[in-house]
Write a protein that holds these residues in place. Structure first.
Motif, PDB file in Angstrom:
ATOM      1  N   PHE A   1      -6.633   3.188   0.067  1.00  0.00           N
ATOM      2  CA  PHE A   1      -5.470   3.139   0.965  1.00  0.00           C
ATOM      3  C   PHE A   1      -5.700   4.101   2.131  1.00  0.00           C
ATOM      4  CE2 PHE A   1      -3.875   2.289  -3.387  1.00  0.00           C
ATOM      5  CZ  PHE A   1      -3.596   0.937  -3.209  1.00  0.00           C
TER       6      PHE A   1
ATOM      7  N   ASP B   1       5.135   7.686  -3.499  1.00  0.00           N
ATOM      8  CA  ASP B   1       5.280   6.234  -3.734  1.00  0.00           C
ATOM      9  C   ASP B   1       4.392   5.781  -4.888  1.00  0.00           C
ATOM     10  OD1 ASP B   1       6.557   6.144  -1.157  1.00  0.00           O
ATOM     11  OD2 ASP B   1       4.522   6.241  -0.324  1.00  0.00           O
TER      12      ASP B   1
ATOM     13  N   GLU C   1      -4.400   4.651   4.891  1.00  0.00           N
ATOM     14  CA  GLU C   1      -3.266   5.254   5.608  1.00  0.00           C
ATOM     15  C   GLU C   1      -2.580   6.341   4.774  1.00  0.00           C
ATOM     16  OE1 GLU C   1      -2.439   4.121   8.717  1.00  0.00           O
ATOM     17  OE2 GLU C   1      -4.256   2.909   8.452  1.00  0.00           O
ATOM     18  N   ALA C   2      -2.969   6.474   3.518  1.00  0.00           N
ATOM     19  CA  ALA C   2      -2.202   7.335   2.600  1.00  0.00           C
ATOM     20  C   ALA C   2      -2.645   8.793   2.665  1.00  0.00           C
ATOM     21  CB  ALA C   2      -2.378   6.827   1.169  1.00  0.00           C
ATOM     22  N   THR C   3      -1.691   9.678   2.349  1.00  0.00           N
ATOM     23  CA  THR C   3      -2.068  11.061   2.066  1.00  0.00           C
ATOM     24  C   THR C   3      -2.050  11.227   0.543  1.00  0.00           C
ATOM     25  OG1 THR C   3       0.222  11.781   2.227  1.00  0.00           O
ATOM     26  CG2 THR C   3      -1.097  12.021   4.184  1.00  0.00           C
ATOM     27  N   VAL C   4      -2.990  12.013   0.053  1.00  0.00           N
ATOM     28  CA  VAL C   4      -3.186  12.110  -1.401  1.00  0.00           C
ATOM     29  C   VAL C   4      -3.274  13.577  -1.790  1.00  0.00           C
ATOM     30  CG1 VAL C   4      -4.675  11.453  -3.340  1.00  0.00           C
ATOM     31  CG2 VAL C   4      -4.546   9.965  -1.320  1.00  0.00           C
TER      32      VAL C   4
ATOM     33  N   ARG D   1      -6.795  14.062   4.740  1.00  0.00           N
ATOM     34  CA  ARG D   1      -5.633  13.467   4.068  1.00  0.00           C
ATOM     35  C   ARG D   1      -5.683  13.545   2.540  1.00  0.00           C
ATOM     36  NH1 ARG D   1      -6.526   8.099   2.855  1.00  0.00           N
ATOM     37  NH2 ARG D   1      -8.622   7.451   3.377  1.00  0.00           N
TER      38      ARG D   1
ATOM     39  N   PRO E   1       0.835  -1.214   0.000  1.00  0.00           N
ATOM     40  CA  PRO E   1       0.000   0.000   0.000  1.00  0.00           C
ATOM     41  C   PRO E   1       0.867   1.260   0.000  1.00  0.00           C
ATOM     42  CG  PRO E   1      -0.458  -1.406   1.926  1.00  0.00           C
ATOM     43  CD  PRO E   1       0.740  -1.983   1.248  1.00  0.00           C
ATOM     44  N   PRO E   2       0.676   2.146  -0.953  1.00  0.00           N
ATOM     45  CA  PRO E   2       1.466   3.382  -0.965  1.00  0.00           C
ATOM     46  C   PRO E   2       1.024   4.327   0.153  1.00  0.00           C
ATOM     47  CG  PRO E   2      -0.161   3.384  -2.731  1.00  0.00           C
ATOM     48  CD  PRO E   2      -0.280   2.065  -2.057  1.00  0.00           C
ATOM     49  N   GLN E   3       1.968   5.145   0.598  1.00  0.00           N
ATOM     50  CA  GLN E   3       1.684   6.102   1.686  1.00  0.00           C
ATOM     51  C   GLN E   3       1.491   7.519   1.158  1.00  0.00           C
ATOM     52  OE1 GLN E   3       1.754   5.307   5.175  1.00  0.00           O
ATOM     53  NE2 GLN E   3       1.599   3.258   4.311  1.00  0.00           N
ATOM     54  N   ARG E   4       2.226   7.851   0.088  1.00  0.00           N
ATOM     55  CA  ARG E   4       2.195   9.232  -0.426  1.00  0.00           C
ATOM     56  C   ARG E   4       1.824   9.150  -1.910  1.00  0.00           C
ATOM     57  NH1 ARG E   4       8.208  10.490   0.187  1.00  0.00           N
ATOM     58  NH2 ARG E   4       8.195   8.390  -0.687  1.00  0.00           N
ATOM     59  N   ILE E   5       0.685   9.716  -2.235  1.00  0.00           N
ATOM     60  CA  ILE E   5       0.137   9.519  -3.587  1.00  0.00           C
ATOM     61  C   ILE E   5      -0.140  10.873  -4.235  1.00  0.00           C
ATOM     62  CG2 ILE E   5      -1.762   8.485  -4.903  1.00  0.00           C
ATOM     63  CD1 ILE E   5      -2.252   6.600  -2.520  1.00  0.00           C
TER      64      ILE E   5
END
Ligand code: SAM
Length: 210
Positions: free
Chosen positions: A89, A137, A91-94, A118, A67-71
């Motif tokens: 995802f 990521d 947990e990710a910030t987008v 996020r 799973p990517p974290q920073r998108i």
């Protein structure tokens, strides 16, 4: 908008895509008319986009190993792809970036409250993002012109880029898989995967670790 005008707009978007992929320097000339086109389309863009337009992106996301974290969603338009990846995802910030301020306004208005912490939308040019190298990521382009040098710069080593085209080769902004490969391999991408899903297609490319 008349059907003829709409056809013309689609042809122009295809012309800009093909030209800029072949000669990135032409973006300086084509940026302004493309921006006007999408500023005009912004108020009606979201209502014209059905859920099927997101199917190829969803299928490509299924192929990610971690799973990517920073998108970042480049050319986010009214922000649908950014919302999809944020739901996928948790947990990710987008960040969704678009050249057209009116698209960004629409995207912000459509962002549900539970994603507001996020997901954010910003006006920006994907040819020059002004973020640190390796900032993301996962880089997503849904029906968007690729600026290869810049998307390479902002993709972290080991990260992934997804190019999704809602109507496959019929999409006005479309780049054939062979062309994506030809341009990305010398920039350090490998692990290409092509996905066909619903009415469209997607390509995943992984940036090699140094
Ligand atoms: C065909 S629309 C796709 C919008 C959205 N991704 C979707 O599929 O609904 C292309 C979008 O890319 C934006 N765009 C075009 N060139 C751009 C650039 N250099 N940087 C950022 N956005 C750009 C346009 O303003 C437009 O909103």
């Amino acid at each position: 908008m008349s059907a003829a005008l709409e056809r013309l707009g689609r042809r122009f978007a295809r012309f800009v895509t093909t030209s800029v992929v072949a000669w990135p320097g032409l973006w300086r000339l084509l940026r302004r008319p493309l921006l006007s086109q999408f500023q005009r389309l912004a108020p009606v863009w979201d209502q014209r986009r059905g859920p099927e337009t997101l199917i190829p992106l969803g299928a490509a996301l299924d192929r990610l190993d971690t799973p990517p974290q920073r998108i970042v969603d480049l050319g986010t338009g009214t922000g649908a792809a950014a919302r999809v990846v944020a739901r996928r995802f948790p947990e990710a910030t987008v960040v969704g970036v678009d050249l057209a301020p009116r698209m960004v306004e629409e995207a912000r208005a459509l962002l549900p409250g539970d994603l507001a912490g996020r997901v954010r939308y910003e006006v920006g040019d994907a040819s020059s993002l002004g973020v640190d190298p390796g900032a993301f990521d996962l880089v997503v382009l849904l029906n968007m012109i690729p600026f290869f040098e810049e998307l390479t710069r902002v993709t972290a080593p080991g990260g992934t880029v997804i190019f999704a085209f809602s109507s496959g080769p019929e999409t006005p902004i479309y780049v054939p898989t062979e062309k994506l490969r030809e341009r990305l391999e010398p920039l350090g991408f490998a692990g290409f995967e092509e996905v066909a899903a619903g009415p469209g297609t997607a390509v995943l490319a992984r940036r090699l670790e140094p």
